[in-house]
Design a protein around this motif. Structure first.
Motif, PDB file in Angstrom:
ATOM      1  N   VAL A   1    -106.701  88.719 -47.912  1.00 21.52           N
ATOM      2  CA  VAL A   1    -107.492  89.912 -48.233  1.00 21.52           C
ATOM      3  C   VAL A   1    -108.673  89.569 -49.135  1.00 21.52           C
ATOM      4  O   VAL A   1    -109.816  89.936 -48.853  1.00 21.52           O
ATOM      5  CB  VAL A   1    -106.600  90.983 -48.900  1.00 21.52           C
ATOM      6  CG1 VAL A   1    -107.449  92.145 -49.431  1.00 21.52           C
ATOM      7  CG2 VAL A   1    -105.553  91.506 -47.927  1.00 21.52           C
ATOM      8  N   VAL A   2    -108.416  88.846 -50.220  1.00 26.54           N
ATOM      9  CA  VAL A   2    -109.481  88.514 -51.174  1.00 26.54           C
ATOM     10  C   VAL A   2    -110.573  87.682 -50.511  1.00 26.54           C
ATOM     11  O   VAL A   2    -111.771  87.940 -50.690  1.00 26.54           O
ATOM     12  CB  VAL A   2    -108.895  87.768 -52.396  1.00 26.54           C
ATOM     13  CG1 VAL A   2    -110.012  87.299 -53.326  1.00 26.54           C
ATOM     14  CG2 VAL A   2    -107.930  88.671 -53.152  1.00 26.54           C
TER      15      VAL A   2
ATOM     16  N   GLU B   1    -119.405  84.751 -51.886  1.00 23.58           N
ATOM     17  CA  GLU B   1    -118.334  84.286 -52.756  1.00 23.58           C
ATOM     18  C   GLU B   1    -118.801  84.206 -54.218  1.00 23.58           C
ATOM     19  O   GLU B   1    -119.983  83.942 -54.490  1.00 23.58           O
ATOM     20  CB  GLU B   1    -117.835  82.906 -52.320  1.00 23.58           C
ATOM     21  CG  GLU B   1    -117.068  82.888 -51.007  1.00 23.58           C
ATOM     22  CD  GLU B   1    -117.963  82.825 -49.780  1.00 23.58           C
ATOM     23  OE1 GLU B   1    -119.214  82.860 -49.936  1.00 23.58           O
ATOM     24  OE2 GLU B   1    -117.423  82.735 -48.652  1.00 23.58           O
ATOM     25  N   LEU B   2    -117.880  84.471 -55.113  1.00 24.70           N
ATOM     26  CA  LEU B   2    -118.156  84.313 -56.539  1.00 24.70           C
ATOM     27  C   LEU B   2    -117.872  82.854 -56.912  1.00 24.70           C
ATOM     28  O   LEU B   2    -116.811  82.328 -56.591  1.00 24.70           O
ATOM     29  CB  LEU B   2    -117.266  85.252 -57.362  1.00 24.70           C
ATOM     30  CG  LEU B   2    -117.348  86.740 -56.996  1.00 24.70           C
ATOM     31  CD1 LEU B   2    -116.432  87.563 -57.893  1.00 24.70           C
ATOM     32  CD2 LEU B   2    -118.772  87.256 -57.096  1.00 24.70           C
ATOM     33  N   SER B   3    -118.821  82.226 -57.558  1.00 21.99           N
ATOM     34  CA  SER B   3    -118.660  80.784 -57.822  1.00 21.99           C
ATOM     35  C   SER B   3    -118.763  80.465 -59.309  1.00 21.99           C
ATOM     36  O   SER B   3    -119.302  81.235 -60.108  1.00 21.99           O
ATOM     37  CB  SER B   3    -119.720  79.992 -57.051  1.00 21.99           C
ATOM     38  OG  SER B   3    -121.019  80.379 -57.478  1.00 21.99           O
TER      39      SER B   3
ATOM     40  N   LEU C   1    -117.790  97.561 -50.349  1.00 24.95           N
ATOM     41  CA  LEU C   1    -118.039  97.988 -51.729  1.00 24.95           C
ATOM     42  C   LEU C   1    -118.201  96.815 -52.694  1.00 24.95           C
ATOM     43  O   LEU C   1    -118.746  96.974 -53.782  1.00 24.95           O
ATOM     44  CB  LEU C   1    -116.896  98.878 -52.204  1.00 24.95           C
ATOM     45  CG  LEU C   1    -116.806 100.254 -51.529  1.00 24.95           C
ATOM     46  CD1 LEU C   1    -115.568 100.993 -51.991  1.00 24.95           C
ATOM     47  CD2 LEU C   1    -118.054 101.072 -51.826  1.00 24.95           C
ATOM     48  N   SER C   2    -117.743  95.624 -52.288  1.00 18.06           N
ATOM     49  CA  SER C   2    -117.845  94.459 -53.175  1.00 18.06           C
ATOM     50  C   SER C   2    -119.298  94.041 -53.406  1.00 18.06           C
ATOM     51  O   SER C   2    -119.592  93.288 -54.342  1.00 18.06           O
ATOM     52  CB  SER C   2    -117.053  93.285 -52.593  1.00 18.06           C
ATOM     53  OG  SER C   2    -117.662  92.803 -51.406  1.00 18.06           O
ATOM     54  N   THR C   3    -120.215  94.519 -52.568  1.00 17.00           N
ATOM     55  CA  THR C   3    -121.640  94.204 -52.735  1.00 17.00           C
ATOM     56  C   THR C   3    -122.362  95.267 -53.563  1.00 17.00           C
ATOM     57  O   THR C   3    -123.589  95.236 -53.676  1.00 17.00           O
ATOM     58  CB  THR C   3    -122.326  94.071 -51.351  1.00 17.00           C
ATOM     59  OG1 THR C   3    -122.214  95.332 -50.656  1.00 17.00           O
ATOM     60  CG2 THR C   3    -121.691  92.982 -50.506  1.00 17.00           C
TER      61      THR C   3
ATOM     62  N   LYS D   1    -111.584  84.959 -60.351  1.00 15.56           N
ATOM     63  CA  LYS D   1    -112.478  86.087 -60.606  1.00 15.56           C
ATOM     64  C   LYS D   1    -112.521  87.030 -59.399  1.00 15.56           C
ATOM     65  O   LYS D   1    -112.542  88.264 -59.550  1.00 15.56           O
ATOM     66  CB  LYS D   1    -113.880  85.585 -60.936  1.00 15.56           C
ATOM     67  CG  LYS D   1    -114.837  86.695 -61.381  1.00 15.56           C
ATOM     68  CD  LYS D   1    -116.190  86.139 -61.765  1.00 15.56           C
ATOM     69  CE  LYS D   1    -117.124  87.265 -62.220  1.00 15.56           C
ATOM     70  NZ  LYS D   1    -118.467  86.763 -62.568  1.00 15.56           N
ATOM     71  N   GLU D   2    -112.543  86.436 -58.196  1.00 13.34           N
ATOM     72  CA  GLU D   2    -112.537  87.255 -56.980  1.00 13.34           C
ATOM     73  C   GLU D   2    -111.274  88.125 -56.922  1.00 13.34           C
ATOM     74  O   GLU D   2    -111.338  89.317 -56.603  1.00 13.34           O
ATOM     75  CB  GLU D   2    -112.622  86.370 -55.728  1.00 13.34           C
ATOM     76  CG  GLU D   2    -113.976  85.741 -55.512  1.00 13.34           C
ATOM     77  CD  GLU D   2    -114.053  84.948 -54.220  1.00 13.34           C
ATOM     78  OE1 GLU D   2    -115.163  84.598 -53.807  1.00 13.34           O
ATOM     79  OE2 GLU D   2    -112.978  84.660 -53.620  1.00 13.34           O
TER      80      GLU D   2
END
Length: 507
Positions: free
Chosen positions: A97-98, A106-108, A156-158, A117-118
């Motif tokens: 899911v994540v 992606e969060l880096s 929604l993550s954006t 963090k994700e």
């Protein structure tokens, strides 16, 4: 004063032989839920693809925050905070899911994906919206409803300002749909402007601030729905261009002797036994909540999946079904719920899709000249009113309702005695539904045996001669015609007893 965040003015979009959008105009206010309704092929999804940059319009203007654009690109739309959740499933099945939520953005940290963090951000988003998901599960292990929530979280993550939702509840039962509507309301409360496309007019009435009806690529009318008092009959009339009642037209059909029977069916070793029968000329409804085992049951009956045990009889004679070919040869038609993945060859033309079942039974040879069958297919195409530029048009370019008609058409081209319909009208408009009801009734009048699985309560109540209610993989009650009602179905499907509990459960 209301702030307009988007205006689409005089948008024109044509495809070969089809004018999909004809001087179409639409606007969206800040923080509102603006619902679009209309028949399949009316232009709703095309308009949204123009707004999100997937399609380039022939002419017109798109105004975002008072800045005018002749067309969008996907990159520009993203920069402007426009995000779209498509009706089709665009998730990666082997990722969890994540990973699906953040794939592509992606969060880096120090050049590496910061999974911790994700996970934390995904968890916070779920908590804010009231979504309950196991974030480490792969998409392949999630239900259809859970996958839809992942798509919402991904969008929604954006941090979009404008969210487009195309048929977000089309794969849900009433309980799951209520959860989605709650999530949509929570998103709007966060200040996101929402364009919401749906065929379910009751849910549209429930959540919309405004409702716009589209027909033949044009805006017919917009309604202010602040008081939630827009009449469904008016919406239906605007959608189809004529007066319409509830569209359920099931005339008299004579019910004959027992034609199809399932005895002691078990889906796995620990599953309960399933027993039922269907008569000639009878429509047996199958109702239940998502996860009740309805599709799993018919998959086992038709050989799509392997059953643990059980016996199947046609006209009193036991038959063996170990795979779908056995089912086809025994004249069982299975109109599947998942038309895009299981019911159609999307890259193939309409004619190939209509012939695919017949190739297993009555069309012999390695090299098939499909043109030679056009005269025989013409009647089916005309009877089903399949809208297309030609029989050689790729199925993927048809509207959802016309794709569903092609799924049915391939079975009508062969001579079948038992028809299993799994959510046949899901995601199609009221007019196309009416046509399907007439077809199902006609089959019953011809003496065919019909099994109808549906989560649409008015549909299953109106169309069924008898109705089996499933819960936890078991048929818990068979309702005779005079016993069938939404309240009775809910009572057995959810195992509620008091009148208050039933009324609360009915959507």
């Amino acid at each position: 004063m209301k702030t307009t965040v988007i205006e689409m003015k005089n948008i024109v979009k044509t495809f070969p032989g089809v004018k999909a959008l004809d001087n179409m105009t639409l606007d969206l206010y800040e923080g509102e839920i603006h619902c679009l309704v209309g028949e399949n092929g009316a232009g709703k999804s095309t308009l949204m693809k123009v707004l999100s940059g997937a399609y380039i319009p022939d002419s017109g203007d798109i105004i975002v925050d008072k800045n005018s654009y002749k067309h969008m690109t996907t990159v520009l739309a993203k920069e402007l905070g426009i995000s779209i959740i498509y009706q089709e499933n665009l998730l990666v099945p082997w990722m969890n899911v994540v990973e699906n939520i953040f794939v592509g953005h992606e969060l880096s940290k120090n050049g590496f994906v910061n999974y911790k963090k994700e996970f934390a951000e995904a968890e916070e988003l779920c908590n804010c919206l009231g979504i309950c998901l196991s974030l480490n599960k792969t998409i392949a292990d999630l239900s259809v409803a859970e996958q839809q929530f992942v798509k919402i979280l991904k969008a929604l993550s954006t941090n979009p300002r404008i969210l487009i939702m195309d048929e977000p509840t089309s794969m849900f039962n009433t309980e799951e749909a209520k959860r989605v509507l709650g999530v949509v309301s929570n998103i709007a409360k966060r200040g996101v402007s929402i364009i919401y496309i749906s065929h379910f007019l009751k849910e549209v009435k429930k959540i919309a601030d405004r409702i716009t009806v589209i027909r033949d690529g044009k805006q017919i009318r917009s309604y202010d729905n602040k008081m939630k008092d827009v009449k469904i009959d008016l919406l239906v009339k605007d959608m189809v261009g004529r007066e319409a009642s509830l569209f359920y037209e099931k005339g008299f059909h004579e019910i004959g002797e027992k034609a199809f029977e399932v005895i002691n069916l078990k889906l796995n070793r620990n599953a309960p036994e399933i027993n039922f029968y269907v008569n000639k000329g009878e429509i047996l409804g199958i109702a239940g909540m998502v996860g009740a085992g309805r599709t799993e049951m018919v998959d086992a009956i038709t050989g799509v999946t392997k059953k643990y045990s059980g016996r199947i009889f046609i006209n009193g004679k036991e038959i063996k079904i170990n795979n779908p070919i056995n089912s086809i040869k025994n004249k069982i038609a299975y109109i599947t719920e998942n038309r895009q993945e299981l019911g159609l060859m999307l890259e193939a033309p309409v004619i190939d899709n209509l012939l695919v079942v017949a190739m297993q039974t009555k069309i012999k040879g390695i090299f098939i000249k499909n043109k030679k069958y056009l005269p025989k297919l013409k009647n089916i195409i005309e009877d089903l009113k399949i809208k297309m530029s030609s029989p050689f048009q790729e199925v993927k370019n048809l509207s959802g309702g016309n794709q569903q008609k092609v799924v049915l058409g391939k079975w009508l081209f062969t001579d079948n005695d038992i028809f299993i319909f799994d959510e046949p009208t899901r995601g199609i408009d009221v007019n196309a539904k009416s046509e399907f009801y007439k077809i199902i009734t006609h089959l019953a009048k011809e003496g065919k045996s019909i099994i109808l699985i549906s989560s649409d309560m008015p549909e299953i109540v109106s169309m069924s001669d008898r109705l089996a209610v499933m819960r936890k993989g078991k048929i818990v009650k068979i309702l005779e015609k005079n016993e069938i009602s939404e309240e009775e179905i809910i009572q057995y499907a959810l195992e509620v007893n008091s009148k208050c509990e039933v009324e609360e459960a009915v959507y």
